[in-house]
Enzyme design. Structure first.
Site, PDB file in Angstrom:
ATOM      1  N   ASP A  87     -76.342 -46.170  24.940  1.00  0.00           N
ATOM      2  CA  ASP A  87     -75.537 -45.864  26.114  1.00  0.00           C
ATOM      3  C   ASP A  87     -74.140 -45.488  25.609  1.00  0.00           C
ATOM      4  O   ASP A  87     -73.737 -45.924  24.530  1.00  0.00           O
ATOM      5  CB  ASP A  87     -75.485 -47.097  27.020  1.00  0.00           C
ATOM      6  CG  ASP A  87     -74.473 -46.948  28.134  1.00  0.00           C
ATOM      7  OD1 ASP A  87     -74.537 -45.948  28.851  1.00  0.00           O
ATOM      8  OD2 ASP A  87     -73.612 -47.841  28.264  1.00  0.00           O
ATOM      9  N   ASP A 117     -75.179 -51.922  27.875  1.00  0.00           N
ATOM     10  CA  ASP A 117     -74.415 -53.075  28.350  1.00  0.00           C
ATOM     11  C   ASP A 117     -74.391 -53.219  29.864  1.00  0.00           C
ATOM     12  O   ASP A 117     -73.929 -54.231  30.380  1.00  0.00           O
ATOM     13  CB  ASP A 117     -72.972 -52.999  27.838  1.00  0.00           C
ATOM     14  CG  ASP A 117     -72.191 -51.851  28.458  1.00  0.00           C
ATOM     15  OD1 ASP A 117     -72.823 -50.859  28.886  1.00  0.00           O
ATOM     16  OD2 ASP A 117     -70.957 -51.944  28.517  1.00  0.00           O
ATOM     17  N   ASP A 132     -78.609 -50.051  32.450  1.00  0.00           N
ATOM     18  CA  ASP A 132     -79.307 -49.973  31.164  1.00  0.00           C
ATOM     19  C   ASP A 132     -80.511 -50.918  31.101  1.00  0.00           C
ATOM     20  O   ASP A 132     -81.350 -50.786  30.201  1.00  0.00           O
ATOM     21  CB  ASP A 132     -78.354 -50.321  30.012  1.00  0.00           C
ATOM     22  CG  ASP A 132     -77.218 -49.328  29.878  1.00  0.00           C
ATOM     23  OD1 ASP A 132     -77.493 -48.124  30.003  1.00  0.00           O
ATOM     24  OD2 ASP A 132     -76.074 -49.759  29.659  1.00  0.00           O
TER      25      ASP A 132
END
Length: 655
Positions: free
Chosen positions: A352, A546, A550
């Site tokens: 990410d 995080d 996600d």
């Protein structure tokens, strides 16, 4: 997606239940109580008396040898027969263990009147197991030592300002707590007065203390330095970062690597095969090799000892626990040994962007004003405006400029969809998005285009509807992100940036970090589909993130890695947690995973080579009970000690 998430959580629960049963059995096998060493010493003394003092009748020597066997090996005999019976009943199939092999070997030696060798076998086997327990327990003790760091009391500030010592369980969110120099921080909170430096190595693995001031977060179980401060409690003691670390570490001990699990599963099968071969060895000795009854039976007993898979059984577990302990100290928490082992095999890893590869908040990268504009005045005006703004970029702009600016007495107005405006000395000033402004200098326009190509967000500074300058901002990559990406690329692991941002922004970050592939404009629900496609193309895939968005991707990945400052949902869904949000620690974990798999292979090959060697030497008449058990137990200790090497940190140059 929900079904996928539930399936993984269900699998985790099943694995944890299975491993808990294994753990309970394992602890039972090796928990000999405080009397164990004392009884062993009594058995050793009885053996030495029988060995060096010859009674008028050898019946007394034999009685002493038998007593030595019972005192020194009571746990071997008890676990040999007791656990075999219990496991056979619970599993509804014959499930013998290594202790049964050794017990039967001792009984066999007694039957052919070799009392001395029977006692020696039990003494060496039991003694070696005490040493093995100590060595194997070292990695567990390294982990368990974390428990000693849990604080128990806090200095509660009462309404009248007085201090009361209370148990941390009595603290509530919102309570004020005083922390003196040298004290442990009792729970997670935020500093409201004072400043200090805090040793956060228990949380982050970093040995250098961090400076803390008003407004900074502090974590329970960390050690305060020379300053005294007051803090407000932000988390219940059971929900602190350190409490979650302990929970994860305890969980990791109950989840073994696939190799360790397979070894545990084949152990009863292996022992059963050895027991079946035992009478065949005797028959072969009698009918093919003409050894005679006594020699055939003796070599059958030595075969039981030589073929025992003790070293094989110890090939993976101590090494895995040592690796987990090593990483826990560095701030990398694995929810199970299988994830640590599998990290070595990933072929692609997705990241990410925001908060994982980048800082998660924008910073000013460029500031430009036209030459004829008074810089100091404009900065004072812009910073004063931004200090009173609710604009998402305001904090970054204020932080960029010198704190010694002169704050002006002006009123600002937030303009939805554009930015902010204010009048100063009769002049209208604006700070906002470039759209809507037509009076733009060519130089400013060129710089804007250049910065936007680099993935930066540009805001204009406008004086009386004339654009006089611009500020470029960007969520910059973390300092260690590029080093970590380069490491994974050096290991031939395909790196992927998965982001919901525009392709321009994603590509800009990808170029800075030298990432192999950028997948942009990805909706939260699409991230798991990206992981699925990566798995189809590359095989074993890791995902690092995080945020709540996600979590589905972390579940879908073979190994999900959550940043410690991330959301609880992401942390719960992940298999690995980086407590200090440092991707370099993930590359460190990969080197430990490589070492783990290498050591486990070494141990398996070595343990089986020793078994083959001892069996061959037995057949050619170069092996006896004493030598067999010494070689057998010695190889087991070597395997365990080899595994304990993973407690030693990997050198930075190995990254």
């Amino acid at each position: 997606m929900k079904d996928s998430y539930n399936k993984k959580i269900s699998n985790h629960s099943h694995e944890h239940k299975h491993e808990h049963e294994h753990q309970h059995k394992h602890e039972h096998e090796h928990s000999h109580g405080s009397m164990g060493p004392i009884l062993y010493i009594i058995g050793l003394i009885l053996y030495l008396i029988a060995l060096f003092y010859k009674f008028p009748s050898d019946i007394f020597n034999k009685i002493l040898y038998l007593a030595s066997i019972l005192f020194a090996g009571y746990h071997v005999i008890g676990e040999g027969f007791g656990d075999t019976i219990r496991d056979t009943v619970s599993k509804k199939r014959f499930s013998p263990n290594i202790h049964l092999l050794m017990t039967l070997a001792a009984v066999g030696a007694i039957l052919i009147n070799n009392f001395e060798e029977a006692a020696l076998l039990i003494l060496i086997f039991a003694g070696a197991h005490f040493l093995e327990d100590y060595a194997e327990g070292k990695s567990k003790r390294e982990i368990t030592n974390l428990l000693k760091m849990t604080p128990t009391e806090a200095r509660l500030v009462q309404e009248d300002g007085s201090i009361k010592i209370v148990s941390i369980e009595e603290l509530s969110i919102g309570d004020e707590v005083q922390v003196l120099n040298g004290d442990q921080v009792p729970t997670d909170g935020k500093i409201i007065s004072g400043s200090t430096s805090i040793d956060e190595s228990a949380i982050t693995g970093e040995s250098i203390p961090k400076e803390k001031n008003i407004g900074d977060l502090v974590f329970g179980s960390t050690i305060n330095g020379t300053g005294t401060f007051k803090m407000v409690v932000t988390k219940d003691s059971s929900e602190t970062v350190f409490a979650k670390i302990l929970e994860l570490v305890n969980q990791s001990q109950k989840n073994l690597t696939k190799t360790a699990s397979k070894i545990k599963k084949i152990e009863p099968i292996y022992v059963t095969v050895v027991l079946v071969l035992f009478p065949l060895i005797i028959i072969m000795g009698l009918m093919i090799f003409n050894w005679g009854w006594n020699l055939s039976f003796y070599r059958g007993i030595v075969f039981l000892i030589s073929a025992s898979p003790c070293a094989l059984a110890a090939s993976a577990i101590p090494a895995t626990l040592s690796g987990i302990s090593n990483l826990a100290k560095k701030g990398v928490l694995f929810k199970g040994g299988s994830y640590l082992s599998n990290l070595n095999y990933i072929k692609a890893i997705a990241f990410d962007k925001t908060g994982t590869l980048t800082e998660g908040k924008p910073k000013v990268t460029d500031f430009y004003l036209l030459e004829n504009i008074e810089k100091e005045k404009i900065i004072n005006i812009v910073v004063t405006m931004e200090k009173n703004s609710n604009h998402p970029l305001a904090t970054a702009i204020v932080n960029y400029f010198d704190n010694n600016i002169e704050e002006l007495d002006i009123e600002i107005k937030n303009i939805i969809g554009m930015g902010i405006a204010a009048k100063y000395n009769g002049v209208l000033y604006k700070v906002g998005k470039p759209t809507g402004f037509t009076k733009v200098n060519k130089e400013i326009e060129n710089r804007r285009n250049l910065f936007e190509k680099e993935g930066k967000t540009v805001v204009y500074i406008v004086e009386d509807n004339q654009v006089v300058g611009l500020i470029a901002l960007m969520d910059l990559p973390k300092e260690n992100s590029k080093t970590a990406i380069n490491y994974f690329k050096s290991q031939n692991i395909h790196t992927v940036l998965v982001t919901g941002d525009s392709e321009k922004v994603g590509k800009a970050v990808g170029d800075i970090l030298n990432i192999d592939e950028v997948i942009a404009n990805v909706l939260p629900e699409e991230k798991s589909l990206v992981i699925e496609k990566l798995k189809e193309k590359y095989g074993i895939v890791g995902m690092t993130g995080d945020g709540v968005n996600d979590a589905p991707a972390l579940v879908k990945a073979d190994i999900g890695i959550a940043m410690g400052d991330g959301t609880d949902i992401a942390i719960d869904a992940a298999d690995v947690v980086l407590t200090n949000n440092d991707l370099l620690k993930l590359s460190y974990a990969h080197t430990v995973s490589k070492r783990l798999n290498k050591i486990v292979v070494q141990n398996i090959v070595f343990s089986m080579a020793i078994v083959v060697l001892l069996v061959v030497l037995n057949f050619i008449g170069k092996m006896d009970i004493a030598l067999g058990v010494i070689a057998h137990e010695g190889s087991t200790l070597i395997v365990i000690i080899n595994g304990l090497r993973l407690l030693i940190p990997t050198k930075e140059k190995d990254l």
